[in-house]
Design a protein around this motif. Sequence first.
Motif, PDB file in Angstrom:
ATOM      1  N   PHE A  18       0.199  -1.252  -0.145  1.00  0.00           N
ATOM      2  CA  PHE A  18      -0.033   0.213  -0.235  1.00  0.00           C
ATOM      3  C   PHE A  18       0.470   1.316   0.389  1.00  0.00           C
ATOM      4  CE2 PHE A  18      -4.187  -1.086   1.822  1.00  0.00           C
ATOM      5  CZ  PHE A  18      -4.823  -1.801   0.628  1.00  0.00           C
ATOM      6  N   THR A  19       2.466   1.617   0.343  1.00  0.00           N
ATOM      7  CA  THR A  19       3.126   2.774   0.532  1.00  0.00           C
ATOM      8  C   THR A  19       3.381   2.245  -1.416  1.00  0.00           C
ATOM      9  OG1 THR A  19       5.070   1.009   0.793  1.00  0.00           O
ATOM     10  CG2 THR A  19       3.530   1.679   2.617  1.00  0.00           C
ATOM     11  N   SER A  20       3.673   1.787  -2.036  1.00  0.00           N
ATOM     12  CA  SER A  20       4.250   1.870  -3.446  1.00  0.00           C
ATOM     13  C   SER A  20       3.493   2.653  -3.809  1.00  0.00           C
ATOM     14  CB  SER A  20       4.491   0.590  -3.538  1.00  0.00           C
ATOM     15  OG  SER A  20       3.707  -0.078  -4.627  1.00  0.00           O
ATOM     16  N   ARG A  41      -7.247  -0.088  -2.633  1.00  0.00           N
ATOM     17  CA  ARG A  41      -7.428   1.137  -2.970  1.00  0.00           C
ATOM     18  C   ARG A  41      -8.263   0.824  -3.841  1.00  0.00           C
ATOM     19  NH1 ARG A  41      -3.619   6.106  -4.200  1.00  0.00           N
ATOM     20  NH2 ARG A  41      -2.538   5.428  -2.636  1.00  0.00           N
ATOM     21  N   ALA A  42      -9.762   2.252  -3.132  1.00  0.00           N
ATOM     22  CA  ALA A  42     -11.085   2.472  -3.728  1.00  0.00           C
ATOM     23  C   ALA A  42     -10.534   2.933  -5.862  1.00  0.00           C
ATOM     24  CB  ALA A  42     -12.188   2.367  -3.469  1.00  0.00           C
ATOM     25  N   THR A  43     -11.091   3.183  -6.866  1.00  0.00           N
ATOM     26  CA  THR A  43     -11.201   3.895  -8.001  1.00  0.00           C
ATOM     27  C   THR A  43     -12.776   4.437  -7.803  1.00  0.00           C
ATOM     28  OG1 THR A  43     -11.772   2.817  -9.396  1.00  0.00           O
ATOM     29  CG2 THR A  43      -9.419   3.312  -8.549  1.00  0.00           C
ATOM     30  N   SER A  44     -12.702   5.580  -8.986  1.00  0.00           N
ATOM     31  CA  SER A  44     -14.383   5.703  -9.012  1.00  0.00           C
ATOM     32  C   SER A  44     -15.236   4.652  -9.711  1.00  0.00           C
ATOM     33  CB  SER A  44     -14.314   7.097  -9.631  1.00  0.00           C
ATOM     34  OG  SER A  44     -13.954   7.544 -10.926  1.00  0.00           O
ATOM     35  N   SER A  45     -14.651   3.798 -10.312  1.00  0.00           N
ATOM     36  CA  SER A  45     -14.543   2.697 -10.943  1.00  0.00           C
ATOM     37  C   SER A  45     -15.471   1.360 -10.271  1.00  0.00           C
ATOM     38  CB  SER A  45     -13.839   2.447 -12.121  1.00  0.00           C
ATOM     39  OG  SER A  45     -12.788   1.928 -11.816  1.00  0.00           O
ATOM     40  N   SER A  46     -14.731   1.417  -8.855  1.00  0.00           N
ATOM     41  CA  SER A  46     -15.181   0.911  -7.849  1.00  0.00           C
ATOM     42  C   SER A  46     -16.888   0.781  -7.056  1.00  0.00           C
ATOM     43  CB  SER A  46     -13.994   1.081  -6.482  1.00  0.00           C
ATOM     44  OG  SER A  46     -12.971   0.780  -7.424  1.00  0.00           O
ATOM     45  N   ASN A  47     -17.229   2.273  -7.290  1.00  0.00           N
ATOM     46  CA  ASN A  47     -18.576   2.477  -7.193  1.00  0.00           C
ATOM     47  C   ASN A  47     -19.770   1.428  -8.027  1.00  0.00           C
ATOM     48  OD1 ASN A  47     -17.673   4.636  -5.269  1.00  0.00           O
ATOM     49  ND2 ASN A  47     -17.144   5.944  -7.063  1.00  0.00           N
ATOM     50  N   TYR A  49     -18.716   0.119  -5.191  1.00  0.00           N
ATOM     51  CA  TYR A  49     -18.485  -1.347  -4.041  1.00  0.00           C
ATOM     52  C   TYR A  49     -17.036  -1.264  -3.247  1.00  0.00           C
ATOM     53  CZ  TYR A  49     -20.711  -3.939  -7.185  1.00  0.00           C
ATOM     54  OH  TYR A  49     -22.283  -4.802  -8.064  1.00  0.00           O
ATOM     55  N   ALA A  50     -16.678   0.189  -3.381  1.00  0.00           N
ATOM     56  CA  ALA A  50     -15.990   0.571  -1.875  1.00  0.00           C
ATOM     57  C   ALA A  50     -16.646   0.230  -0.633  1.00  0.00           C
ATOM     58  CB  ALA A  50     -15.465   2.218  -2.180  1.00  0.00           C
ATOM     59  N   ILE A  51     -15.476  -0.112   0.753  1.00  0.00           N
ATOM     60  CA  ILE A  51     -16.384  -0.850   1.758  1.00  0.00           C
ATOM     61  C   ILE A  51     -16.296   0.016   2.257  1.00  0.00           C
ATOM     62  CG2 ILE A  51     -16.696  -3.459   0.443  1.00  0.00           C
ATOM     63  CD1 ILE A  51     -14.704  -4.203   2.685  1.00  0.00           C
ATOM     64  N   GLY A  52     -15.247   0.469   2.902  1.00  0.00           N
ATOM     65  CA  GLY A  52     -14.663   1.022   3.662  1.00  0.00           C
ATOM     66  C   GLY A  52     -13.733   1.679   3.743  1.00  0.00           C
ATOM     67  N   VAL A  53     -12.745   2.495   5.086  1.00  0.00           N
ATOM     68  CA  VAL A  53     -11.342   3.085   4.740  1.00  0.00           C
ATOM     69  C   VAL A  53     -10.531   2.339   5.437  1.00  0.00           C
ATOM     70  CG1 VAL A  53     -10.350   5.363   5.479  1.00  0.00           C
ATOM     71  CG2 VAL A  53     -12.799   5.654   5.083  1.00  0.00           C
ATOM     72  N   ALA A  54      -9.341   2.549   4.494  1.00  0.00           N
ATOM     73  CA  ALA A  54      -7.976   1.928   4.850  1.00  0.00           C
ATOM     74  C   ALA A  54      -7.605   2.619   6.772  1.00  0.00           C
ATOM     75  CB  ALA A  54      -6.395   1.834   4.715  1.00  0.00           C
ATOM     76  N   GLN A  55      -7.313   2.264   7.765  1.00  0.00           N
ATOM     77  CA  GLN A  55      -6.594   2.723   8.655  1.00  0.00           C
ATOM     78  C   GLN A  55      -4.561   2.733   8.986  1.00  0.00           C
ATOM     79  OE1 GLN A  55      -8.896   4.574  11.011  1.00  0.00           O
ATOM     80  NE2 GLN A  55      -9.630   4.133   9.388  1.00  0.00           N
ATOM     81  N   ALA A  56      -4.718   1.785   8.087  1.00  0.00           N
ATOM     82  CA  ALA A  56      -3.229   1.381   8.449  1.00  0.00           C
ATOM     83  C   ALA A  56      -2.537   1.610   6.749  1.00  0.00           C
ATOM     84  CB  ALA A  56      -2.903  -0.116   8.952  1.00  0.00           C
ATOM     85  N   ASN A  57      -1.202   1.567   7.032  1.00  0.00           N
ATOM     86  CA  ASN A  57      -0.640   1.163   4.785  1.00  0.00           C
ATOM     87  C   ASN A  57       0.368  -0.088   5.388  1.00  0.00           C
ATOM     88  OD1 ASN A  57      -1.208   2.781   2.783  1.00  0.00           O
ATOM     89  ND2 ASN A  57       1.192   3.799   3.981  1.00  0.00           N
ATOM     90  N   ASN A  59       2.781  -2.543   3.470  1.00  0.00           N
ATOM     91  CA  ASN A  59       3.899  -2.418   2.867  1.00  0.00           C
ATOM     92  C   ASN A  59       3.966  -4.004   2.269  1.00  0.00           C
ATOM     93  OD1 ASN A  59       5.462  -4.012   4.782  1.00  0.00           O
ATOM     94  ND2 ASN A  59       7.109  -2.493   5.365  1.00  0.00           N
ATOM     95  N   ALA A  60       3.351  -4.736   1.876  1.00  0.00           N
ATOM     96  CA  ALA A  60       3.565  -6.138   1.551  1.00  0.00           C
ATOM     97  C   ALA A  60       2.341  -6.769   1.446  1.00  0.00           C
ATOM     98  CB  ALA A  60       4.651  -6.705   1.904  1.00  0.00           C
ATOM     99  N   SER A  61       2.367  -7.490   0.051  1.00  0.00           N
ATOM    100  CA  SER A  61       1.065  -8.050   0.355  1.00  0.00           C
ATOM    101  C   SER A  61       0.952  -8.950   0.803  1.00  0.00           C
ATOM    102  CB  SER A  61       0.945  -8.774  -0.959  1.00  0.00           C
ATOM    103  OG  SER A  61       0.214  -9.784  -1.595  1.00  0.00           O
ATOM    104  N   GLY A  62      -0.942  -9.644   1.659  1.00  0.00           N
ATOM    105  CA  GLY A  62      -1.053 -10.030   2.796  1.00  0.00           C
ATOM    106  C   GLY A  62      -1.297  -9.744   4.065  1.00  0.00           C
TER     107      GLY A  62
END
Length: 140
Positions: A18-20, A41-47, A49-57, A59-62
């Motif tokens: 999420f940091t890259s 990360r959501a985009t306008s085309s996600s609408n 379907y965005a479900i919430g707001v990330a509370q952390a960042n 730095n790796a998948s999983g």
Amino acid sequence: MATSIGLFDYPFLSNGDFTSTGSPTQYRFVKLTSSPLTVARATSSSNPYAIGVAQANPNASGLEVPVRLYGTTQVYANADASPIAIGSFVVSGSDGQAQTQGDVSGSATTQGIALQALSSGCGVLIEVLLLPYGVKVAAS
């Protein structure tokens, strides 16, 4: 200074670093991916379907990323197209930032209500009340 109150946070997994992405994903809208319990990360085309707001960042998948599904949270906002007034309905814009519902084309599901105003600018944190997933509100 606003105090965010998380009424419901859920631990999802990140779909990548999420940091890259050039700017952090923390405090941006996220969407579900095709992988179980994984968000991106959501985009306008996600609408809608965005479900919430990330509370952390993470730095790796999983890695675990808490996602605020309901309650108040800070979220990056973009008022370049039009100002965000207190009480405006907001949705995810093209880069996961909050925008007024009328600025995003399509049948966007309202993700929150602005508790702070932003007259202009992009990448500014504002406080938002997140609405339960799936709430439809007609754009004003």
